[in-house]
Every structure is written in structure tokens, then in C-alpha cells.
Write a protein that holds these residues in place. Structure first.
Motif, PDB file in Angstrom:
ATOM      1  N   GLY A 160       0.813  -1.213   0.000  1.00  0.00           N
ATOM      2  CA  GLY A 160       0.000   0.000   0.000  1.00  0.00           C
ATOM      3  C   GLY A 160       0.848   1.266   0.000  1.00  0.00           C
ATOM      4  O   GLY A 160       0.560   2.215  -0.719  1.00  0.00           O
ATOM      5  N   CYS A 161       1.912   1.260   0.798  1.00  0.00           N
ATOM      6  CA  CYS A 161       2.823   2.419   0.829  1.00  0.00           C
ATOM      7  C   CYS A 161       3.498   2.613  -0.522  1.00  0.00           C
ATOM      8  O   CYS A 161       3.644   3.740  -1.007  1.00  0.00           O
ATOM      9  N   TYR A 162       3.894   1.509  -1.139  1.00  0.00           N
ATOM     10  CA  TYR A 162       4.513   1.585  -2.463  1.00  0.00           C
ATOM     11  C   TYR A 162       3.525   2.156  -3.481  1.00  0.00           C
ATOM     12  O   TYR A 162       3.886   3.008  -4.302  1.00  0.00           O
ATOM     13  N   GLY A 163       2.279   1.702  -3.418  1.00  0.00           N
ATOM     14  CA  GLY A 163       1.265   2.219  -4.336  1.00  0.00           C
ATOM     15  C   GLY A 163       1.033   3.707  -4.157  1.00  0.00           C
ATOM     16  O   GLY A 163       0.939   4.451  -5.136  1.00  0.00           O
ATOM     17  N   LEU A 164       0.944   4.150  -2.909  1.00  0.00           N
ATOM     18  CA  LEU A 164       0.782   5.586  -2.652  1.00  0.00           C
ATOM     19  C   LEU A 164       1.991   6.380  -3.141  1.00  0.00           C
ATOM     20  O   LEU A 164       1.846   7.483  -3.678  1.00  0.00           O
ATOM     21  N   LEU A 165       3.173   5.831  -2.954  1.00  0.00           N
ATOM     22  CA  LEU A 165       4.381   6.494  -3.427  1.00  0.00           C
ATOM     23  C   LEU A 165       4.370   6.634  -4.946  1.00  0.00           C
ATOM     24  O   LEU A 165       4.691   7.701  -5.483  1.00  0.00           O
ATOM     25  N   MET A 166       3.965   5.576  -5.646  1.00  0.00           N
ATOM     26  CA  MET A 166       3.937   5.627  -7.106  1.00  0.00           C
ATOM     27  C   MET A 166       2.887   6.630  -7.604  1.00  0.00           C
ATOM     28  O   MET A 166       3.119   7.342  -8.580  1.00  0.00           O
ATOM     29  N   VAL A 167       1.743   6.690  -6.931  1.00  0.00           N
ATOM     30  CA  VAL A 167       0.727   7.684  -7.313  1.00  0.00           C
ATOM     31  C   VAL A 167       1.261   9.092  -7.082  1.00  0.00           C
ATOM     32  O   VAL A 167       1.094   9.983  -7.919  1.00  0.00           O
ATOM     33  N   GLY A 168       1.920   9.312  -5.937  1.00  0.00           N
ATOM     34  CA  GLY A 168       2.498  10.629  -5.641  1.00  0.00           C
ATOM     35  C   GLY A 168       3.546  11.034  -6.649  1.00  0.00           C
ATOM     36  O   GLY A 168       3.561  12.179  -7.127  1.00  0.00           O
ATOM     37  N   LEU A 223       1.866  11.951  -9.877  1.00  0.00           N
ATOM     38  CA  LEU A 223       1.245  13.278  -9.833  1.00  0.00           C
ATOM     39  C   LEU A 223       2.282  14.385  -9.897  1.00  0.00           C
ATOM     40  O   LEU A 223       2.039  15.435 -10.488  1.00  0.00           O
ATOM     41  N   MET A 224       3.435  14.168  -9.266  1.00  0.00           N
ATOM     42  CA  MET A 224       4.477  15.200  -9.310  1.00  0.00           C
ATOM     43  C   MET A 224       5.067  15.336 -10.709  1.00  0.00           C
ATOM     44  O   MET A 224       5.495  16.427 -11.093  1.00  0.00           O
ATOM     45  N   GLN A 225       5.102  14.257 -11.472  1.00  0.00           N
ATOM     46  CA  GLN A 225       5.699  14.292 -12.805  1.00  0.00           C
ATOM     47  C   GLN A 225       4.656  14.419 -13.899  1.00  0.00           C
ATOM     48  O   GLN A 225       4.957  14.219 -15.069  1.00  0.00           O
ATOM     49  N   PHE A 226       3.407  14.764 -13.514  1.00  0.00           N
ATOM     50  CA  PHE A 226       2.339  14.876 -14.500  1.00  0.00           C
ATOM     51  C   PHE A 226       2.688  15.971 -15.506  1.00  0.00           C
ATOM     52  O   PHE A 226       2.957  17.109 -15.124  1.00  0.00           O
TER      53      PHE A 226
END
Length: 90
Positions: A44-52, A55-58
Motif C-alpha cells: 500500500g505504501c509503495y502504491g501511494l508512493l507511485m501515485v504521488g 502526480l508530481m511528474q504529471f
């Protein structure tokens, strides 16, 4: 189909590793029984990190933003002339 096979093989490998730890008693049983919970929390932490990071590199697309604004203006004019919807005075 290949992606499912990768996921299933990873789950089988992790399960085999976990069962091996339970059988070998290298790690205390109290810690070994918590490993699946740690794995789910880590995933779950890895998934949140990848989403973050995503979003930062959008990417911003200024050309597409201009085209979108033009489409919105055309749609407002169309609906204003049809009298279907009150589009406001933006």
C-alpha cells in the motif's frame, strides 16, 4: 494474460518463502505470522508512493489546454444559441 502469470508467480514465490520461514523457524513465529500484514502495508505504501510520483511528474500540455479552452468556448456558444442550457457569463 502474461501480466496475470507474472503476478501469480510472484504470489506463489512469496507464499513459498513465507511457508519456508514458518517451517524452518529461522525467524520467531510471532514475527513470521505478521509478515503478510507487513507485506500488504508495504504494498500500500509503495502504491501511494507511485501515485504521488506520478502526480508530481504529471506533464503539462499548454497546447492541449488552449485547444480545450477553444472547445469549451465553442460549446458555450452552441448551447447559448440553442437556448438549451444557461452557460453563465465566464
Amino acid at each position: 494474460m502474461k501480466h496475470i502469470v507474472k503476478i501469480l508467480s510472484l504470489l506463489v514465490a512469496i507464499s513459498a518463502f513465507w511457508i519456508g520461514l514458518l517451517q524452518a523457524a529461522i525467524v520467531p513465529r510471532t514475527h513470521t505470522w505478521l509478515l503478510p500484514i507487513y507485506f500488504v502495508v508495504s504494498l500500500g505504501c509503495y502504491g501511494l508512493l507511485m501515485v504521488g510520483i506520478g502526480l508530481m511528474q504529471f506533464p503539462t500540455c499548454p497546447q492541449e489546454a488552449v485547444l480545450l479552452q477553444q472547445d469549451i468556448a465553442e460549446a458555450k456558444d452552441f448551447f447559448k444559441h440553442k437556448g438549451v442550457v444557461d452557460v453563465g457569463s465566464d
